[in-house]
Design a protein around this motif. Structure first.
Motif, mmCIF file in Angstrom:
data_model
loop_
_atom_site.group_PDB
_atom_site.id
_atom_site.type_symbol
_atom_site.label_atom_id
_atom_site.label_comp_id
_atom_site.label_asym_id
_atom_site.label_seq_id
_atom_site.Cartn_x
_atom_site.Cartn_y
_atom_site.Cartn_z
ATOM 1 N N ALA A 5 0.911 -1.115 0.034
ATOM 2 C CA ALA A 5 -0.056 -0.005 0.070
ATOM 3 C C ALA A 5 0.904 1.237 -0.003
ATOM 4 N N ASN A 6 1.926 1.161 0.453
ATOM 5 C CA ASN A 6 2.981 2.177 0.563
ATOM 6 C C ASN A 6 3.539 2.646 -0.800
ATOM 7 N N ALA A 10 3.915 6.821 -4.912
ATOM 8 C CA ALA A 10 5.053 6.770 -5.708
ATOM 9 C C ALA A 10 4.664 6.142 -7.312
ATOM 10 N N ALA A 11 3.745 5.353 -7.328
ATOM 11 C CA ALA A 11 3.206 4.903 -8.745
ATOM 12 C C ALA A 11 2.326 5.992 -9.313
ATOM 13 N N ASP A 12 1.602 6.622 -8.469
ATOM 14 C CA ASP A 12 0.756 7.566 -8.941
ATOM 15 C C ASP A 12 1.528 8.739 -9.509
ATOM 16 N N SER A 52 -1.725 -4.211 -8.667
ATOM 17 C CA SER A 52 -1.633 -5.233 -7.999
ATOM 18 C C SER A 52 -1.873 -4.686 -6.480
ATOM 19 N N THR A 53 -2.006 -3.476 -6.349
ATOM 20 C CA THR A 53 -2.128 -2.970 -4.986
ATOM 21 C C THR A 53 -3.538 -3.186 -4.470
#
Length: 73
Positions: A5-6, A10-12, A52-53
């Motif tokens: 979840a952390n 960063a992905a966004d 995948s999150t």
């Protein structure tokens, strides 16, 4: 909190800047001095993280995250 979840913020952030330009190259990679076709490795990683999150509700159902706080009676 579940460790994956952390990675979502960063992905966004990566998804926001690693976008295709008019020639279908990665605009951010080109800005950084690399000529890379879109989607670049950064973009592919961020897409994979977002796929995948699990959501907060899914983590609760799986027992990986505590239920939301309940008001005390």
């Amino acid at each position: 909190m579940h460790p994956s979840a952390n990675l979502t913020p960063a992905a966004d952030a990566i998804l926001a800047v690693h976008t295709p330009d008019d020639t279908n190259m990665c605009a951010q990679c080109q800005f950084e001095g690399r000529l890379v076709p879109h989607p670049c490795a950064h973009r592919r990683w961020a897409d994979a993280v977002n796929r995948s999150t699990p959501t907060r509700d899914t983590l609760i159902v799986l027992g990986l995250l505590g239920a939301p706080d309940q008001p005390q009676q």
